[in-house]
Scaffold this motif. Structure first.
Motif, PDB file in Angstrom:
ATOM      1  N   LEU A  77      42.897  55.743  50.708  1.00 32.22           N
ATOM      2  CA  LEU A  77      44.428  56.344  50.475  1.00 32.22           C
ATOM      3  C   LEU A  77      44.369  57.857  50.716  1.00 32.22           C
ATOM      4  O   LEU A  77      45.549  58.363  51.125  1.00 32.22           O
ATOM      5  CB  LEU A  77      44.527  55.883  48.994  1.00 32.22           C
ATOM      6  N   ARG A 128      45.113  46.190  47.849  1.00 31.49           N
ATOM      7  CA  ARG A 128      44.837  47.682  47.909  1.00 31.49           C
ATOM      8  C   ARG A 128      44.906  48.011  46.528  1.00 31.49           C
ATOM      9  O   ARG A 128      45.080  49.391  46.314  1.00 31.49           O
ATOM     10  CB  ARG A 128      46.148  47.809  48.588  1.00 31.49           C
ATOM     11  N   ALA A 129      44.707  47.466  45.493  1.00 28.76           N
ATOM     12  CA  ALA A 129      44.628  47.714  44.166  1.00 28.76           C
ATOM     13  C   ALA A 129      43.378  48.487  43.888  1.00 28.76           C
ATOM     14  O   ALA A 129      43.449  49.392  43.177  1.00 28.76           O
ATOM     15  CB  ALA A 129      44.795  46.714  43.061  1.00 28.76           C
ATOM     16  N   SER A 130      42.365  48.190  44.788  1.00 32.31           N
ATOM     17  CA  SER A 130      41.270  48.692  44.439  1.00 32.31           C
ATOM     18  C   SER A 130      40.301  49.109  45.962  1.00 32.31           C
ATOM     19  O   SER A 130      40.780  48.444  46.804  1.00 32.31           O
ATOM     20  CB  SER A 130      40.198  47.635  43.808  1.00 32.31           C
ATOM     21  N   TYR A 176      52.266  50.078  52.353  1.00 34.53           N
ATOM     22  CA  TYR A 176      51.024  51.016  51.725  1.00 34.53           C
ATOM     23  C   TYR A 176      50.784  52.087  52.691  1.00 34.53           C
ATOM     24  O   TYR A 176      50.857  53.500  52.190  1.00 34.53           O
ATOM     25  CB  TYR A 176      49.723  49.957  51.508  1.00 34.53           C
ATOM     26  N   ALA A 182      49.743  58.343  45.074  1.00 35.10           N
ATOM     27  CA  ALA A 182      48.590  57.695  44.561  1.00 35.10           C
ATOM     28  C   ALA A 182      48.583  56.794  43.506  1.00 35.10           C
ATOM     29  O   ALA A 182      48.005  55.637  43.383  1.00 35.10           O
ATOM     30  CB  ALA A 182      47.433  58.750  44.890  1.00 35.10           C
ATOM     31  N   THR A 194      48.691  52.489  43.191  1.00 35.24           N
ATOM     32  CA  THR A 194      47.564  52.006  42.507  1.00 35.24           C
ATOM     33  C   THR A 194      48.269  51.112  41.042  1.00 35.24           C
ATOM     34  O   THR A 194      47.612  50.155  41.100  1.00 35.24           O
ATOM     35  CB  THR A 194      46.361  53.090  42.040  1.00 35.24           C
ATOM     36  N   TRP A 241      47.898  47.101  40.765  1.00 35.53           N
ATOM     37  CA  TRP A 241      47.144  46.588  39.566  1.00 35.53           C
ATOM     38  C   TRP A 241      48.252  45.779  38.602  1.00 35.53           C
ATOM     39  O   TRP A 241      47.670  45.056  37.919  1.00 35.53           O
ATOM     40  CB  TRP A 241      46.618  47.765  38.675  1.00 35.53           C
TER      41      TRP A 241
END
Length: 223
Positions: free
Chosen positions: A67, A138-140, A172, A195, A199, A203
């Motif tokens: 990111l 893309r959560a983590s 994203y 950012a 995130t 989540w």
């Protein structure tokens, strides 16, 4: 379920170990990347794009701050060139991970899950829930690479994989690159908000997905 989690945990440990090794060695730090992009920007914009693409592709093998790198790409290249460079790098990483795992992943799968029935159940489970895992990966950090490799291992149809990967990656990369393009050293707030927002969004989607899965299981057990 346990077999699937076991394989994903092995992949997580592999990618996490590369991240730890990079941190300990001091290579590929954020400051290093900023310096490379600054020097490249003074020479040629295409060189900046090449570095962004190369580092995002390298993320398949050694964990890099994805990111942050995309935001920096937007800062140095602008929203369009930065976003396109990020998309190319992420696409190359995802497709390569899928293809390598599609061809060789069965060796790891067969070694870790020896029972044919358990293997079949693990494959069926990922075929069922894998698209959501890819969409929300893309959560983590590390999870996108794991999801791409799992898609290849379980022989998910390439069209389904690439459709989910692009659907997840395009917004994203675009949002992060745009945030970087309107940020400055004096005003880094757009990058920070992007950012946190990206995130937090992924989540939240994970939380909703897990809640729905738990509700479905509970309803199934009572029926």
């Amino acid at each position: 379920m346990k077999s699937l989690l076991k394989i994903m945990l092995i992949l997580f440990c592999f990618f996490a170990s590369t991240f730890i090794a990079i941190k300990i060695s001091g290579l590929l730090s954020i400051d290093d990347i900023k310096t490379w992009l600054t020097v490249a920007g003074e020479m040629n914009g295409y060189l900046v794009a090449l570095i962004v693409v190369g580092l995002l592709f390298l993320d398949l093998f050694i964990a890099v701050p994805t990111l942050t790198l995309i935001i920096l790409g937007g800062y140095f290249l602008g929203p369009y060139a930065g976003g396109i460079s990020a998309m190319i790098g992420l696409l190359l990483a995802g497709v390569t991970g899928y293809l390598i795992s599609y061809k060789y992943g069965n060796m790891l799968f067969d070694k870790l899950v020896k029972n044919p029935t358990e293997r079949a159940n693990a494959i069926a489970l990922f075929q069922q829930r894998g698209p959501v895992v890819i969409l929300l990966s893309r959560a983590s950090p590390i999870l996108p690479e794991i999801s791409a490799c799992m898609a290849g291992m379980t022989k998910m149809p390439f069209k389904k994989f690439i459709g989910c990967w692009i659907t997840s990656t395009l917004p994203y990369a675009s949002i992060a690159a745009y945030a970087g393009s309107i940020s400055t050293l004096e005003n880094p707030k757009p990058a920070i908000y992007a950012a946190i927002g990206l995130t937090g969004f992924f989540w939240a989607c994970w939380w909703i997905f897990n809640k729905n899965v738990s509700r479905t299981k509970a309803e199934g057990s009572h029926s």
